[in-house]
Scaffold this motif. Structure first.
Motif, PDB file in Angstrom:
ATOM      1  N   MET A  10      18.836   4.451   0.304  1.00  0.00           N
ATOM      2  CA  MET A  10      17.737   5.220   0.870  1.00  0.00           C
ATOM      3  C   MET A  10      16.983   4.440   1.930  1.00  0.00           C
ATOM      4  N   PHE A  52      18.950   4.979   4.941  1.00  0.00           N
ATOM      5  CA  PHE A  52      18.748   6.332   5.441  1.00  0.00           C
ATOM      6  C   PHE A  52      17.389   6.487   6.119  1.00  0.00           C
ATOM      7  N   ALA A  53      16.370   5.917   5.505  1.00  0.00           N
ATOM      8  CA  ALA A  53      15.017   6.081   6.046  1.00  0.00           C
ATOM      9  C   ALA A  53      14.922   5.565   7.480  1.00  0.00           C
ATOM     10  N   PHE A  54      15.666   4.506   7.798  1.00  0.00           N
ATOM     11  CA  PHE A  54      15.618   3.942   9.141  1.00  0.00           C
ATOM     12  C   PHE A  54      16.644   4.570  10.084  1.00  0.00           C
ATOM     13  N   SER A  55      17.618   5.296   9.530  1.00  0.00           N
ATOM     14  CA  SER A  55      18.799   5.660  10.313  1.00  0.00           C
ATOM     15  C   SER A  55      18.480   6.505  11.545  1.00  0.00           C
ATOM     16  N   GLY A  65      19.758  11.972 -13.093  1.00  0.00           N
ATOM     17  CA  GLY A  65      19.273  11.328 -11.872  1.00  0.00           C
ATOM     18  C   GLY A  65      20.333  11.349 -10.784  1.00  0.00           C
ATOM     19  N   ALA A 118      26.587   2.647  -7.138  1.00  0.00           N
ATOM     20  CA  ALA A 118      26.447   2.145  -8.502  1.00  0.00           C
ATOM     21  C   ALA A 118      25.204   1.277  -8.624  1.00  0.00           C
ATOM     22  N   ALA A 119      24.857   0.594  -7.537  1.00  0.00           N
ATOM     23  CA  ALA A 119      23.696  -0.296  -7.557  1.00  0.00           C
ATOM     24  C   ALA A 119      22.387   0.477  -7.551  1.00  0.00           C
ATOM     25  N   SER A 143       0.803  -1.224   0.000  1.00  0.00           N
ATOM     26  CA  SER A 143       0.000   0.000   0.000  1.00  0.00           C
ATOM     27  C   SER A 143       0.838   1.277   0.000  1.00  0.00           C
ATOM     28  N   THR A 144       2.090   1.206   0.404  1.00  0.00           N
ATOM     29  CA  THR A 144       2.878   2.433   0.465  1.00  0.00           C
ATOM     30  C   THR A 144       3.911   2.467  -0.659  1.00  0.00           C
ATOM     31  N   SER A 145       4.796   3.425  -0.580  1.00  0.00           N
ATOM     32  CA  SER A 145       5.791   3.580  -1.638  1.00  0.00           C
ATOM     33  C   SER A 145       6.908   2.543  -1.524  1.00  0.00           C
ATOM     34  N   PHE A 194      20.307  13.258  -7.177  1.00  0.00           N
ATOM     35  CA  PHE A 194      20.578  12.513  -5.953  1.00  0.00           C
ATOM     36  C   PHE A 194      21.644  13.221  -5.117  1.00  0.00           C
ATOM     37  N   ARG A 222       6.590  -0.304  -2.533  1.00  0.00           N
ATOM     38  CA  ARG A 222       6.132  -1.284  -3.502  1.00  0.00           C
ATOM     39  C   ARG A 222       7.277  -2.040  -4.169  1.00  0.00           C
TER      40      ARG A 222
END
Lengths: 187, 187
Positions: free
Chosen positions: B103, B106-109, B161, B96-97, B30-32, B165, B34
């Motif tokens: 991210m 980072f989101a959890f950091s 891109g 590179a990956a 349901s969230t991003s 970033f 996905r």
DNA sequence: TATGACATGTAATCTGTTACATGATTAG
DNA sequence: CTAATCATGTAACAGATTACATGTCATA
């Protein structure tokens, strides 16, 4: 007939130039196609599968000594399959999965399917990307209030990336429209 | 101890809130997030593996009738493993990956490792991203002359891109530096 | 009482990773 | 002669996808 993304990458490269497995590995390891594995355990089985599906044909080089070196070239069926993949409309799932697969299609589109198909692909991409971006913005608004700073910023990163992608798409459309106008004008 | 990306995503979510497999599936669908599969064939085996590794603990809910519903929570070892993953320096291979794995870290950091670790992660990311962008620009210069229009544009998309970033990374660094200054100032 | 959402799982299959193995050719 | 590079492959394993299977609970 289902083909994984590595298979399409190989088909596209072989459409450009008949190559050996080793040649293809070098392309993956040395250029910006590093996203695809250059390991022999991935490429040689993938080539074998494509050959069994009749999409490519391998021929062992005989000229240069005893060194066995197999050159693969794309078959007519392979070209048809590649063209079908490239010219399919871009779905919301395609853009949700990220830019890389769509960009692989785009990178091959001009030489495989021609400039008008490329323009169609870009327009389809724009049509898929626009509502996606709107949905992300909506989700961001409701997320802004509750998430911690890092979660909010992470979402913003995805948002900015999608915006950049859409802007690129629009500028690419302009480029191809000008090319089409020039071609049309000189007829 | 090797953990696939889905494992870290699950650990991070469970760090935020103990949840059942079904809860986690709903978050993915349901969230991003996905990008991660919401299929039971992926999530339930992954949870089982994490439990066998001692990183999470499952407890069957008994309160609500006979409906078996297992709630997982992260263990101390799981938190340690998650923290180790988040605070590791960002390598050239990581960038590179693609952005998505970095991210996720980072989101959890912030909630897992604190604001100063988050700032360190961002600085490490900037340090990895800067030479990568320079390398892409160099490659682009040599590619510009030979590639067809679509190949050139595709490369430019990746370039833009990466630029976006990096800009995001720098603005996030500023955000966290200001937060740190505010905290420092009020001590 | 039948439908749909909740909730968990398994089995077959496919693909990729890792590590190993083989042998030819070229450079020092 | 020996080390590195060219060139191709295999085998064991891990993880994801897909499809199926099972049963509970609420509600219309």
């Amino acid at each position: 007939m289902k083909i994984p993304s590595l298979g399409y990458a190989l088909l596209g490269l072989l459409h450009g130039k008949p190559s050996s497995g080793y040649d293809l590995r070098k392309i993956f390891s040395s250029t910006s196609m590093r996203t695809y594995s250059d390991s022999p355990g991935a490429i040689y089985p993938a080539l074998k599968r494509l050959q069994k599906q009749g999409l490519i044909v391998g021929k062992v080089e005989e000229g240069s000594g005893l060194r066995r070196r197999q050159i693969f070239r794309i078959s007519a069926r392979g070209i048809a399959e590649l063209k079908k993949w490239i010219t399919a409309p871009v779905t919301p799932e395609d853009v949700a999965a990220g830019a890389s697969l769509v960009m692989l299609r785009f990178a091959f589109s001009e030489t495989v399917a021609g400039p008008s198909a490329t323009l169609a692909l870009l327009r389809s991409l724009e049509a898929a990307l626009t509502p996606q971006l709107a949905a992300l913005r909506t989700e961001f608004e409701s997320l802004k209030k509750i998430a911690p700073t890092s979660g909010r910023l992470a979402f913003e990163c995805g948002l900015r990336g999608t915006e950049t992608f859409l802007h690129w798409t629009q500028s690419a459309i302009t480029t191809y429209e000008q090319l089409a106008a020039k071609r049309g004008g000189t007829v």
